[in-house]
Enzyme design. Structure first.
Site, PDB file in Angstrom:
ATOM      1  N   THR A 142      -0.205   4.810  11.685  1.00 16.83           N
ATOM      2  CA  THR A 142       0.392   5.341  12.916  1.00 16.83           C
ATOM      3  C   THR A 142      -0.705   5.500  13.975  1.00 16.83           C
ATOM      4  OG1 THR A 142      -0.070   7.622  12.292  1.00 16.83           O
ATOM      5  CG2 THR A 142       2.060   6.719  11.579  1.00 16.83           C
ATOM      6  N   GLU A 178       0.816  -0.272   9.997  1.00 23.17           N
ATOM      7  CA  GLU A 178      -0.630  -0.492   9.788  1.00 23.17           C
ATOM      8  C   GLU A 178      -1.441   0.725  10.270  1.00 23.17           C
ATOM      9  OE1 GLU A 178      -2.422  -4.201   9.755  1.00 23.17           O
ATOM     10  OE2 GLU A 178      -0.568  -5.292   9.396  1.00 23.17           O
ATOM     11  N   LEU A 207       0.844  -1.205   0.000  1.00 19.09           N
ATOM     12  CA  LEU A 207       0.000   0.000   0.000  1.00 19.09           C
ATOM     13  C   LEU A 207       0.881   1.257   0.000  1.00 19.09           C
ATOM     14  CD1 LEU A 207      -2.909   1.232   0.255  1.00 19.09           C
ATOM     15  CD2 LEU A 207      -2.591   1.130   2.741  1.00 19.09           C
TER      16      LEU A 207
HETATM   17  N1  CAA Z   1     -13.992   0.507   5.556  1.00 18.20           N
HETATM   18  C1  CAA Z   1     -14.642   0.736   4.373  1.00 18.20           C
HETATM   19  N2  CAA Z   1     -14.486   1.870   3.665  1.00 18.20           N
HETATM   20  C2  CAA Z   1     -13.666   2.817   4.166  1.00 18.20           C
HETATM   21  C3  CAA Z   1     -12.971   2.645   5.381  1.00 18.20           C
HETATM   22  C4  CAA Z   1     -13.179   1.443   6.086  1.00 18.20           C
HETATM   23  N3  CAA Z   1     -12.556   1.209   7.238  1.00 18.20           N
HETATM   24  N4  CAA Z   1     -12.239   3.746   5.622  1.00 18.20           N
HETATM   25  C5  CAA Z   1     -12.445   4.588   4.607  1.00 18.20           C
HETATM   26  N5  CAA Z   1     -13.311   4.014   3.720  1.00 18.20           N
HETATM   27  C6  CAA Z   1     -13.843   4.604   2.500  1.00 18.20           C
HETATM   28  C7  CAA Z   1     -14.606   5.874   2.835  1.00 18.20           C
HETATM   29  O1  CAA Z   1     -15.935   5.563   3.170  1.00 18.20           O
HETATM   30  C8  CAA Z   1     -14.492   6.661   1.552  1.00 18.20           C
HETATM   31  O2  CAA Z   1     -15.409   6.175   0.617  1.00 18.20           O
HETATM   32  P1  CAA Z   1     -16.643   7.124   0.110  1.00 18.20           P
HETATM   33  O3  CAA Z   1     -15.954   8.266  -0.579  1.00 18.20           O
HETATM   34  O4  CAA Z   1     -17.406   6.233  -0.809  1.00 18.20           O
HETATM   35  O5  CAA Z   1     -17.375   7.544   1.323  1.00 18.20           O
HETATM   36  C9  CAA Z   1     -13.126   6.281   1.024  1.00 18.20           C
HETATM   37  O6  CAA Z   1     -12.783   5.035   1.643  1.00 18.20           O
HETATM   38  C10 CAA Z   1     -12.074   7.307   1.377  1.00 18.20           C
HETATM   39  O7  CAA Z   1     -12.054   7.427   2.779  1.00 18.20           O
HETATM   40  P2  CAA Z   1     -11.550   8.732   3.531  1.00 18.20           P
HETATM   41  O8  CAA Z   1     -12.118   9.937   2.888  1.00 18.20           O
HETATM   42  O9  CAA Z   1     -11.776   8.532   4.992  1.00 18.20           O
HETATM   43  O10 CAA Z   1      -9.993   8.677   3.177  1.00 18.20           O
HETATM   44  P3  CAA Z   1      -8.818   9.601   3.642  1.00 18.20           P
HETATM   45  O11 CAA Z   1      -7.992   9.908   2.472  1.00 18.20           O
HETATM   46  O12 CAA Z   1      -9.300  10.708   4.518  1.00 18.20           O
HETATM   47  O13 CAA Z   1      -7.907   8.576   4.537  1.00 18.20           O
HETATM   48  C11 CAA Z   1      -7.146   7.424   6.498  1.00 18.20           C
HETATM   49  C12 CAA Z   1      -8.327   8.008   5.698  1.00 18.20           C
HETATM   50  C13 CAA Z   1      -7.813   6.744   7.666  1.00 18.20           C
HETATM   51  C14 CAA Z   1      -6.162   8.497   6.981  1.00 18.20           C
HETATM   52  C15 CAA Z   1      -6.397   6.370   5.622  1.00 18.20           C
HETATM   53  O14 CAA Z   1      -5.684   6.979   4.575  1.00 18.20           O
HETATM   54  C16 CAA Z   1      -5.442   5.519   6.421  1.00 18.20           C
HETATM   55  O15 CAA Z   1      -5.852   4.554   7.078  1.00 18.20           O
HETATM   56  N6  CAA Z   1      -4.124   5.845   6.392  1.00 18.20           N
HETATM   57  C17 CAA Z   1      -3.126   4.992   7.015  1.00 18.20           C
HETATM   58  C18 CAA Z   1      -2.615   4.000   6.037  1.00 18.20           C
HETATM   59  C19 CAA Z   1      -2.071   2.781   6.681  1.00 18.20           C
HETATM   60  O16 CAA Z   1      -2.617   2.257   7.651  1.00 18.20           O
HETATM   61  N7  CAA Z   1      -0.993   2.271   6.130  1.00 18.20           N
HETATM   62  C20 CAA Z   1      -0.428   1.062   6.618  1.00 18.20           C
HETATM   63  C21 CAA Z   1       0.260   0.344   5.516  1.00 18.20           C
HETATM   64  S1  CAA Z   1       0.330  -1.395   5.736  1.00 18.20           S
HETATM   65  C22 CAA Z   1       1.621  -1.679   6.776  1.00 18.20           C
HETATM   66  O17 CAA Z   1       2.055  -0.848   7.484  1.00 18.20           O
HETATM   67  C23 CAA Z   1       2.069  -3.083   6.825  1.00 18.20           C
HETATM   68  C24 CAA Z   1       3.489  -3.355   6.464  1.00 18.20           C
HETATM   69  O18 CAA Z   1       3.758  -4.319   5.742  1.00 18.20           O
HETATM   70  C25 CAA Z   1       4.555  -2.544   7.086  1.00 18.20           C
END
Ligand code: CAA
Length: 388
Positions: free
Chosen positions: A370, A368, A129
């Site tokens: 912050t 996953e 991602l």
């Molecule tokens: N379930 C279903 N749909 C969801 C959702 C959820 N939990 N969260 C958001 N959505 C949907 C929203 O409903 C929206 O859809 P609609 O436009 O149809 O309503 C769409 O997704 C966009 O959502 P947001 O407007 O809320 O998106 P945003 O740009 O504001 O971002 C955020 C929200 C929570 C900050 C998100 O970007 C996020 O979680 N960021 C962190 C990323 C992350 O966790 N990365 C980890 C990488 S993996 C890793 O670390 C593992 C490794 O291997 C090291």
């Protein structure tokens, strides 16, 4: 000193899972944890031991050849492995993370093609991602996938990919419709051997050193159209829904790290003598350990509740996944710092495992999502979309 306060009196199946995992970890994983950390090499022997015991991807359903553990059983496995070696706990955790988009939204063909190989321990599955310029703001990714007849062509860079290079399969999120923001992102399965896939050098990290973290590069990677997971444009939602479930597994990992550190520090404190008594008899240290135990108990309750939500697919798994991950990882950091303090000068050396646990704990507050992102997710669940 190793007290498991069995909060829930879980059904015997879970006690059996915990006991079986603990036996494998005591015998095969814990003795290799220091060496794995020092060498920063993938813990192949631990992987083999986990594979032999069917603990490497326990979440895969029986119909695809897996052990078919539910979300709580999987969390307990990850907790117990992390108690011994956090790096090794990323084997089942990232196999779950990588396969979850297929399990949630993939076609039956994709499930049949990929899940049995992971279940059999013939392949691992990573999740792509994040990018150099798209971390917390995952929706701003620039990796692109362009349709060309019966194929998709991928170009871009993913960063911080756990088990990159070691995994055979990758769930990759890419922009398929640049004008549409998060609705223009789709998810694909890419294989390590697809032409144009390559990997960066291993990152030099503070902790979880035995878990490889590398960049993944996609240079004109052509994949068949049927490797699209779910519908075009649904990738971002699949990514977020996946994280709702797998933040529970990071909570379990953090919980295990915290428990391992408390167990070690408590045991040490009853043996170490100062001022003519075991240091465990001093109230100053008792209070540290009481606080640690209290927070671990609370983190466990939240984590297991979140696992139950995840298993049922309840709507509020978003809230519970974020709260469990945030609380358990903050707990792991506090507990491991105090464990080092309890061991004093010895705790600061590599001759004792608590400094490794402290370094390993730190990542659970970062990956996953912050803990700041978790708080955004929690606040949005609490308040609704702010500003609307
Ligand atoms: N379930 C279903 N749909 C969801 C959702 C959820 N939990 N969260 C958001 N959505 C949907 C929203 O409903 C929206 O859809 P609609 O436009 O149809 O309503 C769409 O997704 C966009 O959502 P947001 O407007 O809320 O998106 P945003 O740009 O504001 O971002 C955020 C929200 C929570 C900050 C998100 O970007 C996020 O979680 N960021 C962190 C990323 C992350 O966790 N990365 C980890 C990488 S993996 C890793 O670390 C593992 C490794 O291997 C090291």
């Amino acid at each position: 000193a190793n007290k498991d306060f069995d909060l829930y009196q879980l059904p015997e199946d879970y006690t059996v899972i915990r006991q079986a995992t603990r036996e494998v970890c005591d015998a095969e994983v814990a003795p290799r944890a220091t060496e794995a950390d020092e060498s920063a090499q993938f813990p192949q022997k631990s992987y083999e031991a986990l594979r032999a015991a069917d603990l490497h991807a326990p979440h895969i359903p029986e119909q695809y050849g897996g052990a078919g553990l539910d979300a709580l059983g999987t969390a307990i496995v990850i907790e117990e492995i992390a108690r011994a070696c956090a790096s090794s706990s990323l084997i089942p955790a990232v196999n779950k993370l990588g396969t979850m988009p297929i399990m949630l939204g993939g076609s039956e063909e994709l499930k049949q093609k990929y899940l049995p190989k992971v279940a059999a321990g013939e392949a691992m599955f990573s999740y792509c991602l994040s990018e150099p310029e798209a971390g917390s703001d995952a929706g701003s990714m620039t990796t692109k996938a362009v349709r060309d007849g019966e194929e998709w062509v991928l170009n871009g860079v993913k960063r911080w990919i756990t088990n990159a290079g070691t995994s055979d399969y990758y769930t990759v999120f890419a922009v398929t419709d640049p004008g549409k923001g998060s609705k223009g992102i789709s998810a694909f399965v890419v294989e390590k051997n697809d032409q144009g896939v390559s990997f960066g050098a291993p990152e030099h990290k503070l902790g979880i050193k035995a878990s490889p973290t590398r960049e993944v590069y996609f240079d004109q990677v052509r994949i068949p159209a049927d490797r699209l997971i779910g519908a075009e444009g649904e990738g971002f939602k699949l990514a977020m829904r996946t994280l709702d479930h797998t933040r529970v597994t990071i909570a379990a990992q953090a919980l295990g790290i915290a428990q391992g550190a408390l167990d070690y520090a408590a045991g040490y404190s009853t043996e170490r003598q100062q001022f003519g008594k075991p240091i465990s008899s001093f109230q100053g240290l008792q209070f540290k350990m009481a606080d640690a135990a209290m927070n671990i108990t609370a983190a466990r309750q939240l984590t297991y509740a979140a696992a139950a939500k995840s298993e049922r697919g309840d709507d509020d798994v978003t809230y519970f996944g974020a709260t469990a991950k945030c609380f358990a990882s903050d707990t792991a950091m506090q507990v491991t710092v105090e464990a080092v303090q309890i061991l004093g000068g010895y705790g600061y050396t590599r001759d004792y495992p608590v400094e490794r646990m402290m370094r390993d704990a730190k990542i659970t507050q970062i990956y996953e999502g912050t803990n700041e992102v978790q708080r955004i997710v929690i606040a949005r669940q609490l308040l609704g979309a702010i500003g609307e």
